[in-house]
Design an enzyme around this catalytic site. Structure first.
Site, PDB file in Angstrom:
ATOM      1  N   LYS A   1     -21.518 140.574 -17.197  1.00  0.00           N
ATOM      2  CA  LYS A   1     -22.552 141.156 -16.562  1.00  0.00           C
ATOM      3  C   LYS A   1     -22.180 140.194 -15.428  1.00  0.00           C
ATOM      4  O   LYS A   1     -21.380 139.624 -15.304  1.00  0.00           O
ATOM      5  CB  LYS A   1     -23.325 139.841 -17.350  1.00  0.00           C
ATOM      6  CG  LYS A   1     -22.953 138.469 -17.742  1.00  0.00           C
ATOM      7  CD  LYS A   1     -24.270 137.522 -18.706  1.00  0.00           C
ATOM      8  CE  LYS A   1     -24.277 136.463 -18.260  1.00  0.00           C
ATOM      9  NZ  LYS A   1     -24.074 135.504 -20.112  1.00  0.00           N
TER      10      LYS A   1
ATOM     11  N   TYR B   1     -25.632 120.782  13.514  1.00  0.00           N
ATOM     12  CA  TYR B   1     -27.519 120.681  13.449  1.00  0.00           C
ATOM     13  C   TYR B   1     -27.395 119.318  13.242  1.00  0.00           C
ATOM     14  O   TYR B   1     -26.759 118.645  12.027  1.00  0.00           O
ATOM     15  CB  TYR B   1     -28.379 121.983  13.058  1.00  0.00           C
ATOM     16  CG  TYR B   1     -27.095 123.190  13.410  1.00  0.00           C
ATOM     17  CD1 TYR B   1     -28.865 123.357  14.333  1.00  0.00           C
ATOM     18  CD2 TYR B   1     -26.706 124.111  12.797  1.00  0.00           C
ATOM     19  CE1 TYR B   1     -28.247 124.554  15.107  1.00  0.00           C
ATOM     20  CE2 TYR B   1     -26.813 124.973  13.635  1.00  0.00           C
ATOM     21  CZ  TYR B   1     -26.931 125.388  14.839  1.00  0.00           C
ATOM     22  OH  TYR B   1     -27.165 126.430  15.271  1.00  0.00           O
TER      23      TYR B   1
HETATM   24  C1  LIG Z   1     -23.726 134.900 -20.602  1.00  0.00           C
HETATM   25  C2  LIG Z   1     -23.256 134.788 -21.628  1.00  0.00           C
HETATM   26  C3  LIG Z   1     -22.669 134.853 -22.724  1.00  0.00           C
HETATM   27  C4  LIG Z   1     -21.019 133.988 -22.551  1.00  0.00           C
HETATM   28  O1  LIG Z   1     -21.755 132.828 -21.883  1.00  0.00           O
HETATM   29  P1  LIG Z   1     -20.069 131.936 -20.857  1.00  0.00           P
HETATM   30  O2  LIG Z   1     -20.658 130.568 -21.646  1.00  0.00           O
HETATM   31  O3  LIG Z   1     -19.766 132.078 -19.474  1.00  0.00           O
HETATM   32  O4  LIG Z   1     -19.439 131.975 -22.488  1.00  0.00           O
HETATM   33  C5  LIG Z   1     -22.175 135.328 -23.880  1.00  0.00           C
HETATM   34  N1  LIG Z   1     -23.408 135.649 -24.394  1.00  0.00           N
HETATM   35  C6  LIG Z   1     -24.910 135.663 -24.392  1.00  0.00           C
HETATM   36  C7  LIG Z   1     -25.693 136.372 -24.769  1.00  0.00           C
HETATM   37  C8  LIG Z   1     -24.454 135.886 -22.535  1.00  0.00           C
HETATM   38  O5  LIG Z   1     -25.368 136.039 -21.852  1.00  0.00           O
END
Ligand SMILES: *Cc1c(COP(=O)(O)O)cnc(C)c1O
Length: 373
Positions: A36, A266
């Site tokens: 994702k 800054y």
């Molecule tokens: C992002 C996600 C994962 C992966 O989790 P990690 O901690 O990056 O391994 C697994 N399941 C769902 C539903 C997620 O949203």
């Protein structure tokens, strides 16, 4: 979104993602590559192709839109959309694109069933909340789900899923075990009622630290990209074989002296405690390099550590190179990774940044990327 006005260069080592996947697969039954958000900033299609070539049969994205990108990119394995199908149009897209949506309400189940044709039901993943209190059906919803299913001929429950809240914190293992016990009761109840599906609850940390939670499918994300979700815990060794896949470097624009007592950048937040030499690196908060790293964090210059001096600016950041010989403009300052013995690790950068490796990857990954395999 791509940032296109900067000098920063993000290099993704696809070979390391492949090796991380192989390491995880050897510990598990069937890991789903979680890609994702542009594969946590590493590039959706290059990472998808790498994982597919390494044997991944299922990949998980967030939105249905990302799933469509994956299909258009040519991935022909199973695609899961973790955020579900939110409209009838997205439900149709799932049917046409063979995308498996996560579903967390009866209303969405009906909508997806209505989008099916007579040919075949649409496979869905039922998402249960077992302690994250974010999305999902609860255990108490099972009777209502079982009652509704016979009238939902347009869907087939092919996966039952849940998600851990603290599997990366060994000292909170009681909560993880409780979540898993709840999940085990849920899948048992559904199977007893005649449903057949694959079960999945393990994320990266679950895959590494809790083999009893593997079931049929595992869902590693962060570990694929080489960050150790158990870093800094008693179980750190379980993720020791993972290799970070993202290197971020940027050119040094100028090197100059900063005499003792002078301030830099800054706000004059840094005063030279001795006669110093500083290098001005071409990176700033507009490149998603957080201003919160002002006077924190280090970069690697010529293989050595160069601490950030003063405020991070919009497109520039000063680093202390007093003790690093022969630094000149055009040399590379490494923000993350770097070709040397002591690269900037994702965990180290995240700690200086006050966040987690996930956010570091997602943000730096917005910059233009190059890929090596
Ligand atoms: C992002 C996600 C994962 C992966 O989790 P990690 O901690 O990056 O391994 C697994 N399941 C769902 C539903 C997620 O949203």
């Amino acid at each position: 979104m791509t940032i296109s006005y900067n000098n920063i260069s993000v290099r993704i080592h696809l070979d390391r993602i492949r090796d991380n996947f192989t390491l995880l697969r050897n510990l598990a039954t069937q890991p789903i590559g979680v890609i994702k958000s542009d594969a946590y900033g590493h590039g959706l299609l290059p990472v998808a192709n790498t994982l597919a070539a390494a044997g991944a049969r299922t990949l998980a994205v967030g939105t249905v839109g990302e799933a469509v990108k994956l299909r258009k990119g040519g991935f022909d394995g199973r695609v899961i959309a973790l955020l579900g199908a939110l409209t009838p149009e997205e439900a149709c897209t799932c049917r046409i694109g063979h995308i498996v949506p996560f579903v967390f309400s009866l209303e969405h189940l009906r909508m997806i069933s209505d989008a099916a044709t007579d040919e075949a039901p649409i496979p869905v993943a039922l998402k249960f909340d077992t302690g994250m209190a974010r999305l999902g059906f609860s255990e108490a919803d099972i009777p209502a789900i079982l009652e509704a299913l016979p009238s939902l001929s347009g869907i087939k429950v092919s996966i039952v899923a849940s998600h851990f809240a603290v599997s990366d914190e060994p000292e909170k293992e009681d909560y993880t075990r409780e979540q898993h016990a709840t999940f085990s009761r849920i899948i048992a109840a559904l199977r007893t009622a005649g449903q057949s599906f694959e079960a999945t609850i393990a994320n990266s940390a679950g895959l590494l630290a809790y083999p009893e939670t593997h079931h049929e499918l595992q869902r590693p994300g962060i570990a694929l990209y080489g960050a150790n979700p158990l870093h800094g815990t008693a179980n750190e060794h379980l993720g020791a074989g993972l290799h970070p896949a993202m290197d971020v470097g940027t050119p040094i624009l100028q090197v100059h002296d900063l005499p003792k007592g002078k301030t830099i950048s800054y706000g004059r937040t840094f005063t030279a405690p001795r006669d110093m030499r500083v290098a001005i690196a071409s990176v700033g908060y507009a490149d998603a390099f957080s201003r919160g790293l002002s006077n924190k964090g280090t970069m690697i210059v010529n293989g050595q550590r160069a601490p950030i001096a003063g405020r991070v600016c919009m497109q520039m950041t000063a680093v202390d190179v007093t003790d690093i010989p022969k630094v000149s403009s055009g040399d590379t300052a490494w923000i993350l990774g770097g070709p040397c013995e002591n690269p900037v690790t994702p965990e180290e950068l995240a700690a200086a940044w006050g966040t987690i490796t996930y956010e570091v990857f997602c943000l730096l990954g917005l910059n233009p990327k190059t890929f090596s395999s």
